[in-house]
Each structure stands twice: as structure tokens, then as C-alpha cells.
Scaffold this active site. Structure first.
Site, PDB file in Angstrom:
ATOM      1  N   LYS A  18       0.845  -1.206   0.000  1.00 29.00           N
ATOM      2  CA  LYS A  18       0.000   0.000   0.000  1.00 29.00           C
ATOM      3  C   LYS A  18       0.875   1.249   0.000  1.00 29.00           C
ATOM      4  O   LYS A  18       0.685   2.142  -0.796  1.00 29.00           O
ATOM      5  CB  LYS A  18      -0.907  -0.005   1.244  1.00 29.00           C
ATOM      6  CG  LYS A  18      -1.764   1.224   1.365  1.00 29.00           C
ATOM      7  CD  LYS A  18      -2.766   1.134   2.502  1.00 29.00           C
ATOM      8  CE  LYS A  18      -3.577   2.421   2.589  1.00 29.00           C
ATOM      9  NZ  LYS A  18      -4.585   2.386   3.676  1.00 29.00           N
ATOM     10  N   GLU A  53      10.610  -4.663   4.416  1.00 24.06           N
ATOM     11  CA  GLU A  53      10.716  -6.067   4.001  1.00 24.06           C
ATOM     12  C   GLU A  53      10.372  -6.218   2.514  1.00 24.06           C
ATOM     13  O   GLU A  53      11.054  -6.921   1.763  1.00 24.06           O
ATOM     14  CB  GLU A  53       9.758  -6.940   4.826  1.00 24.06           C
ATOM     15  CG  GLU A  53      10.031  -6.977   6.312  1.00 24.06           C
ATOM     16  CD  GLU A  53       9.198  -5.964   7.083  1.00 24.06           C
ATOM     17  OE1 GLU A  53       8.887  -4.876   6.531  1.00 24.06           O
ATOM     18  OE2 GLU A  53       8.845  -6.268   8.236  1.00 24.06           O
ATOM     19  N   GLY A  74      -4.850  -1.858   4.918  1.00 24.96           N
ATOM     20  CA  GLY A  74      -4.039  -2.963   4.406  1.00 24.96           C
ATOM     21  C   GLY A  74      -4.667  -4.311   4.673  1.00 24.96           C
ATOM     22  O   GLY A  74      -4.824  -5.135   3.771  1.00 24.96           O
ATOM     23  N   GLU A  87      -4.808  -6.655  14.694  1.00 23.09           N
ATOM     24  CA  GLU A  87      -4.329  -5.336  14.279  1.00 23.09           C
ATOM     25  C   GLU A  87      -5.488  -4.327  14.259  1.00 23.09           C
ATOM     26  O   GLU A  87      -5.282  -3.129  14.385  1.00 23.09           O
ATOM     27  CB  GLU A  87      -3.658  -5.397  12.904  1.00 23.09           C
ATOM     28  CG  GLU A  87      -2.825  -4.168  12.573  1.00 23.09           C
ATOM     29  CD  GLU A  87      -1.911  -4.353  11.367  1.00 23.09           C
ATOM     30  OE1 GLU A  87      -2.371  -4.120  10.231  1.00 23.09           O
ATOM     31  OE2 GLU A  87      -0.739  -4.728  11.549  1.00 23.09           O
ATOM     32  N   LYS A 115       9.346  -0.614  14.274  1.00 23.50           N
ATOM     33  CA  LYS A 115      10.002  -0.310  13.000  1.00 23.50           C
ATOM     34  C   LYS A 115      10.993   0.841  13.177  1.00 23.50           C
ATOM     35  O   LYS A 115      12.101   0.824  12.658  1.00 23.50           O
ATOM     36  CB  LYS A 115       8.967   0.101  11.954  1.00 23.50           C
ATOM     37  CG  LYS A 115       8.039  -0.992  11.468  1.00 23.50           C
ATOM     38  CD  LYS A 115       7.075  -0.392  10.426  1.00 23.50           C
ATOM     39  CE  LYS A 115       5.980  -1.356  10.027  1.00 23.50           C
ATOM     40  NZ  LYS A 115       4.996  -0.737   9.091  1.00 23.50           N
TER      41      LYS A 115
END
Ligand code: F6P
Length: 546
Positions: free
Chosen positions: A206, A212, A266, A352, A511
Site C-alpha cells: 500500500k 521487508e 491494508g 491489528e 520499526k
């Protein structure tokens, strides 16, 4: 206490739980020959049997009161009409628009988005049919038969799950591969199996900024260029993203770029061009049947009174156990090997979406939101974790999913599969009393001492809840029904919990730290001041010694 836990509907359920926890489902079935009819719903090719739950009609009414108190009807309309209910990102959540017919109208910022959705679907169809027919070939003139999706999270889990589930609808000369992990083992093992001349890489992201995915895409690109030269990229790479500038910078032929929009989350995106690997694998007609199935469930959700509304009832049952019985998790147990990736898909979709501690008003909640989702296909789970489900110290509610008809009619396999599925839900509900266990052991000829020693272990508490989804057949339309059902059940729960199901700030912090750590792990930067553990772990890596 929060407004929710102080509310009349919540308090009434709390009182009711104390009563009903003294009841047994065994007795409820004995006292009501119509319990199944009373607590089951049918929709299209799907039967939802929720009669093996710790509920009676009062429970259902109190749960429905909770939904009404949360103004669920208003929230459903807000979702479907494109209101920006994803408040922290100031976005709508319009995965439902992706499966709406071309005649639909949904406005975002004053523009009807449905024509855009169908423009992309037509672009997908042209591309899919050109690849599947051999009209579009690889750089050396060979057919593209091996589809490699490079993506992670919602850009992988949905397409991977659907491709596996609908394998019987795929062309036998096509294969799909899903590369997601930045661990090189993932892509290396896939590349080993591939012939570059017949490989089509679909880079799905997206944002087109996910470390990754970009790392794996660069590795795949370098592999292809090394094998076939730079010119080959144009026919062996496609991309799916909202970030068309980034796809162009990566060097993907604009004809092979499929866009979607920021109002698609997502984990809700398989209905968009993120579903390109699905369409390439099973064909565009079957992909559109998947969309149609999801749309029909959306209509059911939007139009059906809550007492007959499957996503509403399923969502409320989850709240009943999680918030009033304190169950920390629930198990999703598909008795269908083709749905082996469904639990993993649901893990992102559920956890999520609803694994959050801050409500829509920015306040810390004082109730549980969401529960751990886990599971494996039956009958495998029976030889793994059913001990806990049957005799553990905590109740684990179960959703069983099983198809009446199989795509693999071999001997007695399917009858045995269904016998096991139905038996497990019966055993969980019934349990085995001390008297029944004692009788069974005495029939086996154990003496009194042996029997007394073994007896405690042979008793099953029972009264353990499960719901069963009986699918007529696992086909594209019914799978679309099922997935949309879970998407909307999650939405129901988010509304009752007053949380935003459509953002995911919790995935950012890790992240950020990883990006800070990386230069220290590559030796480009001195090991900075982390905690003692992290510093030492970095040093072990740098010294390649534990
Ligand atoms: O896990 C975080 C997340 O943003 C998911 O929500 C998303 O599905 C995944 O990463 C991949 O993101 P993208 O599709 O932008 O690469």
C-alpha cells in the site's frame, strides 16, 4: 469506571453472567428440543449454528441491548457511507466499496469512488486475461506460469489465504508463491524453485515503503536482471500500491501498475488490486464471485435486524465471553485443509484492528478489547492443543468452520472429517461427568483403587462454548461471505468497545527502533546507548559469537 462499564447494558450483562454461569448447556438442550432452531441462522450457502453457546434468549436480548446502546446502526451507516471513521488517520474505511456493483455510489471528499474501483477492476481483467491466455508472455516468449507475490501483512496474508482456499478453481499449470519475511530464507527458497523465464513478480505494498517488501523486491529484481537482463523487468514485474511515484521509481512498467486508495486498510485490501495474485490464479470471473460474496454479506449486515444478523451475533458472542467470562483468547478451527491459512489471516485482521487500549476519545479503556486469535485446521489441532481446550483451566471459545461438500471426494475422508468436527463441538458442550467416567472405567474392568486413581483425569467439565459455520461448499462466493462476515464482526466489536478498528499505530515503534539499530548491526555506526541487553545482543552479532 468508563461510560461503557458503567452503562446499564453492560451492568445488566454482568449481572446476567453470574446467573447463567450456573447453568449447563447440556440441560438447556435437554429442556428445549428447539434450541438449534432458536439459535441458528442461515445466509446464502452458510449455516451459523450458535446453539452450543452459554446463552439463552435473555442473554441474546441483553447483548442486542448493548449493540443498540452503542448506536451500532449509526456506525454501520457511517462505515458504508464513507464517513472518515478512521479518525486518527482522517480516512474512511471503504473496503465495502471495493466489492460494490458498478451502479453503486459512495462519495469520498465529494467524489463518487465507485467508477474508480471499476476502472481498476477492468484494468485487472485485461491484464489477467492477457497473462492467462498467453497473449502477454515473458521476456523470452514463454508463458508466465509462476506468480510470486512480494508483500507482507495485508499485502500478503489475504491473497495467500484465498489462493490456498480456492486452489480447486485455479488453473493447474499455474503456481503461486508468497514472499513476505525479510529473512532471506523466504525469498531464497522460492527463487530456488523458479525459472526466471516463466516467473511473474507482483510487488504489493500500500505504501511502497515497507522495508521487508522493498528489500525482497530489490533482491528479486537483481535475480531476474542477472538471469535475463534489465529489459526483462518490464514484462516480469507488476506492482500494486497507492504510491504510484514509488512504483515508477522502482522501474515497473506503468501498464503493470494497479492502484488502490488510502481509504482501504491494508488488512482489508484483498478485494482491491492487492487481490491481483488471486485473480491471476483463479481467473477474473472467480475473483469477481469472491467480491460478490462479500458484497452480499455486506448487504445482509447492513439490512438485517440485529437478532438475525450473523456478524452482529458473532461479534456480540465474542464480547460476551471476552468481557464477561474473562476468556483471553478464542480459537478458529477450520475443518478444511484448504482454510489452513485462515487463522493466520484472521490474526492480523482481528488483532491489528482491535488490539488497542485507547478509545475514540483518546482515553485509556478499563475493559478488555479483543482477544488472542489462534488455531489450526482440524483434525490436526486435535493432536496438538485440544487437551487444553477440553480440560484446561480457562474456557477457550471456538469457531468451527466446515464444508458440507468437498472438492476432494476420496473414500470416507470427508465423512470422517465431519464426524470429528461435530464430535468435538458435542464433546466440548456435553463434557463427561464423574458418574459417566466412573461407569466407563468400571466397564474396562479397573479395580476400585486403579479406578479412583484415574477417575479425576477422565472427567471433562464440558459447558465449553463453540459456534459452527457449516458451508455448503468452499467456493469463491461463499468464501467472500465468510471473510466479509469476520470483517464486519470485528467492526461490531470495535463499535461496542468504542475503539478505531482501522488504524495501527502500534506497529510503528518497533520499526522506528529497527531503523535506528540497523546501522549498528552493519557496523556502520558504533553501538549506541541501548539497554544492557540490547547492547550485548548487538555485540554478539557483531562478533558472531554468543
Ligand atoms: O503491519 C503494519 C502494516 O502497515 C499493515 O497494516 C500492512 O498490511 C502491512 O504493514 C504492509 O504494509 P504495506 O502494504 O504498505 O507494505
Amino acid at each position: 469506571m468508563s461510560d461503557l462499564t458503567r452503562s446499564p447494558a453492560w451492568q445488566a450483562l454482568s449481572d446476567h453472567q453470574r446467573q447463567i454461569s450456573q447453568r449447563s448447556m447440556r440441560s438447556m438442550f435437554e429442556q428445549d428440543a428447539n434450541r438449534f432452531q432458536r439459535f441458528s441462522l442461515k445466509f446464502e450457502g452458510l449455516l451459523f449454528d450458535y446453539s452450543k453457546n452459554l446463552i439463552n434468549e435473555e442473554t441474546v436480548q441483553l447483548l442486542l441491548d448493548l449493540a443498540k446502546q452503542a448506536k451500532l446502526s449509526d456506525w454501520i451507516e457511517s462505515q458504508f457511507s464513507g464517513e472518515k471513521i478512521n479518525v486518527s488517520e482522517k480516512r474512511a474505511a471503504l473496503h465495502t466499496a471495493l466489492r460494490s456493483p458498478s451502479t453503486g455510489e459512495v462519495n469520498v471528499d465529494g467524489k463518487n469512488i465507485i467508477p474508480e474501483v471499476h476502472r481498476v477492476l477492468r484494468h485487472m481483467r485485461r491484464y489477467v486475461e492477457a497473462i492467462r491466455s498467453g497473449e502477454r508472455l515473458g521476456h523470452t516468449g514463454k508463458r508466465l506460469q509462476h506468480i510470486i507475490n512480494i508483500g507482507i501483512g495485508g499485502s500478503s496474508l489475504g491473497p495467500k489465504m484465498v489462493c490456498e482456499a480456492l486452489k480447486p478453481y485455479a488453473n493447474s499449470d499455474l503456481t503461486t508463491h508468497f514472499v513476505s519475511n525479510v529473512d532471506a530464507a523466504d525469498i531464497a527458497e522460492v527463487l530456488k524453485k523458479l525459472n526466471p523465464e516463466t516467473s511473474l513478480f507482483v510487488v504489493s505494498s500500500k505504501t511502497f515503503t515497507t522495508q521487508e517488501t522493498l528489500t525482497n523486491a530489490a533482491t528479486a529484481r537483481a535475480w531476474l536482471v542477472e538471469k535475463l537482463g534489465e529489459q526483462a523487468v518490464s514484462s516480469h514485474f507488476a506492482a500494486v500500491s497507492t504510491n504510484l511515484a514509488a512504483t515508477s521509481k522502482f522501474g515497473i512498467n506503468p501498464d503493470n501498475v494497479f492502484e488502490f486508495w488510502d481509504w482501504v486498510g491494508g488488512r482489508y485490501s484483498l478485494w482491491s488490486a492487492i487481490g491481483l495474485p488471486i485473480a491471476l490464479y483463479i481467473g477474473m470471473d472467480n475473483f469477481e464471485q469472491l467480491l460478490a460474496g462479500a458484497h452480499s454479506m455486506d448487504e445482509h449486515f447492513r439490512q438485517t435486524p440485529f437478532e438475525k444478523n450473523i456478524p452482529v451475533v458473532l461479534g456480540l458472542l465474542g464480547i460476551w465471553y471476552g468481557n464477561f467470562f474473562g476468556t483471553g483468547s478464542y480459537a478458529i478451527l477450520p475443518y478444511d485443509q484448504s482454510l489452513q491459512y485462515f487463522p493466520a489471516y484472521l490474526q492480523q485482521l482481528e488483532m491489528e484492528s482491535n488490539g488497542k487500549r485507547i478509545d475514540r476519545a483518546g482515553q485509556l479503556v478499563d475493559y478488555d478489547t479483543h482477544f488472542t486469535v489462534w488455531g489450526e485446521p482440524g483434525t490436526n489441532g486435535q493432536h496438538s492443543f485440544y487437551q487444553l481446550i477440553h480440560q484446561g483451566t480457562r474456557i477457550v471459545p471456538v469457531d468451527f468452520i466446515v464444508p458440507l461438500r468437498t472438492h476432494y471426494p476420496l473414500g470416507e475422508h470427508h465423512s470422517m472429517l465431519l464426524a470429528n468436527c461435530f464430535a468435538q463441538s458435542e464433546a466440548l458442550m456435553l463434557g463427561k461427568t464423574e458418574a459417566e467416567a466412573r461407569h466407563e472405567l468400571s466397564e474396562q474392568g479397573l479395580n476400585e483403587q486403579e479406578l479412583a486413581a484415574l477417575l479425576p483425569y477422565k472427567i471433562f467439565p464440558g459447558n465449553r462454548p463453540s459456534s459452527t459455520f457449516l458451508l455448503d461448499k468452499l467456493d469463491p462466493f461463499t468464501l467472500g461471505n465468510l471473510i466479509a462476515l469476520y470483517e464486519q464482526k470485528i467492526f461490531v466489536q470495535s463499535v461496542v468497545w468504542n475503539i478505531n478498528a482501522f488504524d495501527q499505530w502500534g506497529v510503528e515503534f518497533g520499526k522506528q527502533l529497527a531503523n535506528k539499530l540497523l546501522p549498528e548491526l552493519t557496523g556502520a555506526q558504533a553501538v549506541s546507548t541501548h539497554d544492557g541487553s540490547t547492547n550485548q545482543l548487538i555485540r554478539c552479532y557483531l562478533n558472531k559469537s554468543i
